[in-house]
Design a protein around this motif. Structure first.
Motif, short mmCIF file in Angstrom:
data_model
loop_
_atom_site.label_atom_id
_atom_site.label_comp_id
_atom_site.label_asym_id
_atom_site.label_seq_id
_atom_site.Cartn_x
_atom_site.Cartn_y
_atom_site.Cartn_z
N VAL A 61 0.85 -1.20 0.00
CA VAL A 61 0.00 0.00 0.00
C VAL A 61 0.88 1.25 0.00
CG1 VAL A 61 -1.60 1.37 1.40
CG2 VAL A 61 -2.04 -1.07 1.02
N ASP A 62 1.94 1.24 0.78
CA ASP A 62 2.86 2.40 0.82
C ASP A 62 3.51 2.61 -0.55
OD1 ASP A 62 2.42 3.06 3.47
OD2 ASP A 62 4.08 1.85 4.23
N VAL A 63 3.97 1.52 -1.16
CA VAL A 63 4.65 1.61 -2.46
C VAL A 63 3.71 2.16 -3.51
CG1 VAL A 63 5.60 0.23 -4.34
CG2 VAL A 63 6.36 -0.17 -2.00
N TRP A 64 2.52 1.62 -3.60
CA TRP A 64 1.59 2.04 -4.65
C TRP A 64 1.01 3.42 -4.37
CZ3 TRP A 64 -0.42 -3.56 -4.21
CH2 TRP A 64 0.35 -4.39 -5.03
N THR A 65 0.85 3.77 -3.11
CA THR A 65 0.38 5.12 -2.78
C THR A 65 1.39 6.16 -3.23
OG1 THR A 65 -0.92 4.30 -0.90
CG2 THR A 65 -0.36 6.65 -0.91
N ARG A 66 2.68 5.86 -3.08
CA ARG A 66 3.72 6.78 -3.56
C ARG A 66 3.61 6.97 -5.07
NH1 ARG A 66 7.13 4.22 0.35
NH2 ARG A 66 8.00 2.82 -1.25
N GLU A 67 3.35 5.88 -5.79
CA GLU A 67 3.22 5.99 -7.25
C GLU A 67 1.98 6.78 -7.63
OE1 GLU A 67 5.25 5.30 -9.63
OE2 GLU A 67 6.75 4.47 -8.27
N ILE A 68 0.92 6.61 -6.88
CA ILE A 68 -0.31 7.38 -7.13
C ILE A 68 -0.04 8.86 -6.94
CG2 ILE A 68 -2.65 7.84 -6.28
CD1 ILE A 68 -2.75 4.81 -5.50
N GLU A 69 0.69 9.17 -5.88
CA GLU A 69 0.98 10.58 -5.58
C GLU A 69 2.00 11.17 -6.54
OE1 GLU A 69 2.23 10.22 -1.54
OE2 GLU A 69 0.17 10.19 -0.74
N CYS A 107 -3.15 -13.52 -6.47
CA CYS A 107 -2.72 -12.26 -5.86
C CYS A 107 -3.81 -11.20 -5.99
CB CYS A 107 -1.44 -11.76 -6.54
SG CYS A 107 -0.05 -12.90 -6.45
N GLY A 108 -4.48 -11.19 -7.13
CA GLY A 108 -5.52 -10.19 -7.35
C GLY A 108 -6.64 -10.27 -6.33
N THR A 109 -7.07 -11.49 -6.00
CA THR A 109 -8.14 -11.65 -5.01
C THR A 109 -7.72 -11.06 -3.67
OG1 THR A 109 -8.94 -13.65 -6.10
CG2 THR A 109 -9.59 -13.34 -3.81
N THR A 110 -6.47 -11.26 -3.28
CA THR A 110 -5.99 -10.74 -2.00
C THR A 110 -5.84 -9.23 -2.04
OG1 THR A 110 -4.88 -12.80 -1.43
CG2 THR A 110 -4.09 -10.82 -0.34
N ILE A 111 -5.23 -8.69 -3.08
CA ILE A 111 -5.01 -7.25 -3.15
C ILE A 111 -6.34 -6.49 -3.21
CG2 ILE A 111 -4.03 -5.40 -4.57
CD1 ILE A 111 -1.81 -7.47 -5.31
N LYS A 112 -7.31 -7.04 -3.91
CA LYS A 112 -8.63 -6.41 -3.93
C LYS A 112 -9.30 -6.46 -2.57
CE LYS A 112 -9.65 -7.02 -8.84
NZ LYS A 112 -10.57 -7.55 -9.87
N ASP A 113 -8.75 -7.26 -1.65
CA ASP A 113 -9.30 -7.37 -0.30
C ASP A 113 -8.49 -6.57 0.72
OD1 ASP A 113 -11.41 -8.57 1.25
OD2 ASP A 113 -9.95 -9.91 2.17
N TYR A 114 -7.49 -5.82 0.27
CA TYR A 114 -6.68 -5.04 1.21
C TYR A 114 -7.53 -4.09 2.05
CZ TYR A 114 -1.95 -6.26 -0.51
OH TYR A 114 -0.76 -6.90 -0.81
N GLY A 115 -8.56 -3.53 1.45
CA GLY A 115 -9.42 -2.61 2.21
C GLY A 115 -10.05 -3.28 3.41
N HIS A 116 -10.47 -4.54 3.23
CA HIS A 116 -11.04 -5.30 4.35
C HIS A 116 -9.96 -5.72 5.33
CE1 HIS A 116 -13.80 -8.10 6.38
NE2 HIS A 116 -12.74 -8.89 6.48
N MET A 117 -8.85 -6.20 4.80
CA MET A 117 -7.79 -6.69 5.67
C MET A 117 -7.25 -5.60 6.61
SD MET A 117 -5.77 -9.05 2.84
CE MET A 117 -4.33 -9.39 3.88
N LYS A 129 -6.11 4.37 2.69
CA LYS A 129 -5.14 4.11 1.62
C LYS A 129 -5.33 2.72 1.03
CE LYS A 129 -1.36 4.96 3.96
NZ LYS A 129 0.10 5.11 4.22
N ALA A 130 -5.56 1.74 1.89
CA ALA A 130 -5.73 0.35 1.43
C ALA A 130 -6.98 0.22 0.57
CB ALA A 130 -5.81 -0.59 2.62
N ALA A 131 -8.05 0.90 0.95
CA ALA A 131 -9.27 0.86 0.16
C ALA A 131 -9.04 1.46 -1.22
CB ALA A 131 -10.40 1.59 0.88
N GLY A 132 -8.24 2.54 -1.27
CA GLY A 132 -7.92 3.16 -2.55
C GLY A 132 -7.11 2.25 -3.45
N VAL A 133 -6.14 1.57 -2.87
CA VAL A 133 -5.32 0.63 -3.63
C VAL A 133 -6.18 -0.53 -4.13
CG1 VAL A 133 -3.56 -1.17 -3.33
CG2 VAL A 133 -3.08 1.19 -2.62
N ALA A 134 -7.02 -1.06 -3.26
CA ALA A 134 -7.88 -2.18 -3.65
C ALA A 134 -8.78 -1.80 -4.82
CB ALA A 134 -8.72 -2.63 -2.46
#
Length: 436
Positions: free
Chosen positions: A248-256, A270-280, A290-295
C-alpha cells in the motif's frame, strides 16, 4: 443460523464480523454441490456447511482449535466456489480467514507440519530464496520416491512440482518504468510478484510488451513485496498484513507521484488478495483509507485490457481451452472478459466440463494436501483434454504449474496469447510445437 455470542465476545471486531456471516447461513446445502473437497471426499465436514458448523462451535464457545477442526479447515482450498453458489450471500472467505488466524493463535500443530509450513512461509514469498530452493530441489529429486511417510509427502510434492528447468531471471522483474510505445493513453503499476517471476517470467514480460504497445506506461515500483496471500491463507495474519502495508505504501507513492489508472495483476490469486486489502486493513486507522484506494485500483490484466477495446483479429486457426482459475471466477467474479479477449484476438475458445471445480493448486494446497490435490488435478486434466485443444489458457501461475504436471498440452497465461495475437512474438512454450 441462530448464534449465541456474548456481548463480551462481540466486542472483538473479528468475532463480531464472523457472527454476522454465520447468521446469514440458512443450512440450504447448495454449497456442497460445488465444493471440490466434498465432491471428492463425500464428508459433510469437508463441505462449506460442515466447516461453518465447526467454526461456529469453536468461536461461540470461545475455545482453542482442536485437531478435528484443523483437519477439516486445512482441507479447504479457499476456491470460493461456495461463495458463488450461495443464495444467501454468506461471506465464507472472510469467515475461514478468521478461523485460520484463530487456529494459528490457539493450536499447536505436530512438529513436521509446523516445520513444513514455516519453510513455505519463509521461502515462497521471497524470489531469491525461492529460486535457490528450486535449484536445491533439482539436486534432491532422486530422493522423491523415498518420501512415502505421511509427514514427508509435502516434500515429495514440492519436488514433483519443481520445474526441471528454471527460467533465467528477467530484467522485467526488476523495478523500472516502461514507456508507452504508442500515443500515451494511461499509466499503470504492475505487480511483479514473488513465485511467478521465478517460475515463469514470460508472463509479466508479455503483459508489459502488450500494454506499452497499446500506449500504456507501465511502472514496476521499487520496494514492492509479496502480496501476502500465501501466508494469509496459512493464518499468519501478522505477516500478511505487513506485506499489505508495504505494498500500500509503495503504490500510494506511485499514485501521488504520477497517478495510476490501475494496478495490474497477472496472477489471479494475488488479485483476489489485493482487492481485499481494504477489508484486511479496515481496523488500521493509518492504512484503512489508503488500502481501500489501492484495492479499488487493482485490476486483473484481462479486466484492464477489456476496457481498452482491442480490435478484432482474423481467425488464427488455433483452439484454446480456457481454464478459469478459482481466484478469477469465484474470488474476483471475472468470467467472460478473458474468453472474449481470446475470441476477439482470433482464437477458437472452448470451455471444459466442471469448470467451476478447482484444479487442486490453491497456493500451497498442492504441497500440504497432496492426495486431495492430485485427485482434483486428474479430474481437471481429464476435462481439459476432452475438449481437444491446441493450447490451454489460464490466468494464474499456480494453475499453470499444477496442470502442466498432468498433461502434455501447452498451458500458457492468457496474456501471453494476447501479446502474440497483437504483434508480439510467438510464446516460447509454443515454438516448435505442432499446432493445428
Amino acid at each position: 443460523m441462530q448464534t449465541n455470542f456474548t456481548a463480551e465476545q462481540l466486542s472483538d471486531p473479528h468475532v463480531a464480523a464472523s457472527e454476522k456471516i454465520l447468521r446469514k447461513c440458512v443450512h440450504c446445502g447448495f454449497c456442497t454441490a460445488t465444493c471440490p473437497t466434498y465432491v471428492t471426499l463425500g464428508n459433510e465436514l469437508d463441505s462449506p456447511r460442515g466447516r461453518i458448523y465447526l467454526i461456529k462451535d469453536m468461536l461461540e464457545n470461545g475455545r482453542s482449535a482442536d485437531a478435528r477442526l484443523v483437519t477439516h479447515i486445512d482441507r479447504c482450498l479457499s476456491c470460493l466456489a461456495c461463495v458463488t453458489t450461495c443464495p444467501s450471500g454468506v461471506d465464507y472467505m472472510h469467515l475461514v480467514d478468521h478461523a485460520r488466524a484463530h487456529i494459528e493463535k490457539t493450536y499447536k500443530r505436530p512438529f513436521m507440519n509446523r516445520f513444513t509450513r514455516a519453510i513455505l512461509a519463509a521461502v515462497l514469498p521471497y524470489p531469491g530464496r525461492f529460486r535457490l530452493a528450486l535449484k536445491l530441489a533439482k539436486l534432491a529429486r532422486p530422493l522423491q520416491g523415498l518420501m512415502r511417510a505421511p509427514a514427508l509427502k509435502p516434500f515429495a510434492a514440492m519436488l514433483a512440482l519443481a520445474p526441471k528447468q528454471i527460467p533465467a531471471p528477467s530484467p522485467f522483474s526488476m523495478p523500472g518504468t516502461y514507456a508507452a510505445r504508442a500515443q500515451k493513453r494511461g499509466r499503470v503499476a504492475i505487480l511483479t510478484g514473488c513465485a511467478q517471476p521465478v517460475l515463469d517470467p514470460a508472463i509479466n514480460e508479455a503483459a508489459i510488451r502488450l500494454l506499452t504497445r497499446l500506449g500504456i506506461e507501465v511502472v514496476a515500483p521499487a520496494g514492492e513485496v509479496c502480496c501476502g496471500s500465501l501466508v494469509h491463507h496459512m493464518g499468519r495474519e501478522g505477516q500478511a498484513l505487513a506485506s499489505a502495508r508495504a505494498n500500500v505504501d509503495v503504490w500510494t507513492r506511485e499514485i501521488e507521484k504520477g497517478g495510476l489508472d490501475a494496478i495490474i495483476i497477472t496472477a489471479s490469486g494475488c488479485g483476489t488478495t489485493i482487492k481485499d486489502y481494504g477489508h484486511m486493513l479496515r481496523l488500521d486507522p493509518a492504512y484503512a483509507q489508503k488500502a481501500a484506494g489501492v484495492a479499488a485500483l487493482a485490476k486483473d490484466i484481462t479486466e484492464f485490457l477489456a476496457s481498452l477495446d482491442l480490435p478484432a483479429n482474423a481467425p488464427k486457426g488455433l483452439t484454446v481451452t480456457y481454464h478459469s482459475a478459482c481466484s478469477m471466477q469465484h474470488g474476483q467474479r471475472i468470467t467472460m472478459a478473458p474468453k472474449q479477449l481470446l475470441k476477439a484476438a482470433g482464437f477458437t475458445v472452448r470451455d471444459p466440463a466442471e469448470g467451476h471445480l478447482c484444479c487442486g493448486s490453491a497456493g500451497t494446497y498442492n504441497i500440504m494436501q497432496p492426495d486431495i490435490s492430485a485427485a482434483l488435478k486428474v479430474r481437471k486434466v481429464k476435462n481439459l483434454e476432452a475438449t481437444k485443444p491446441d493450447v490451454i489458457a489460464t490466468g494464474n501461475i499456480g494453475c499453470i504449474t499444477q496442470i502442466a504436471t498432468g498433461t502434455a498440452i501447452p498451458i500458457l497465461h492468457t496474456v501471453e496469447l494476447l501479446d502474440w495475437a497483437y504483434g508480439g512474438d510467438i510464446p516460447q512454450k509454443l515454438r516448435g510445437f505442432p499446432l493445428s
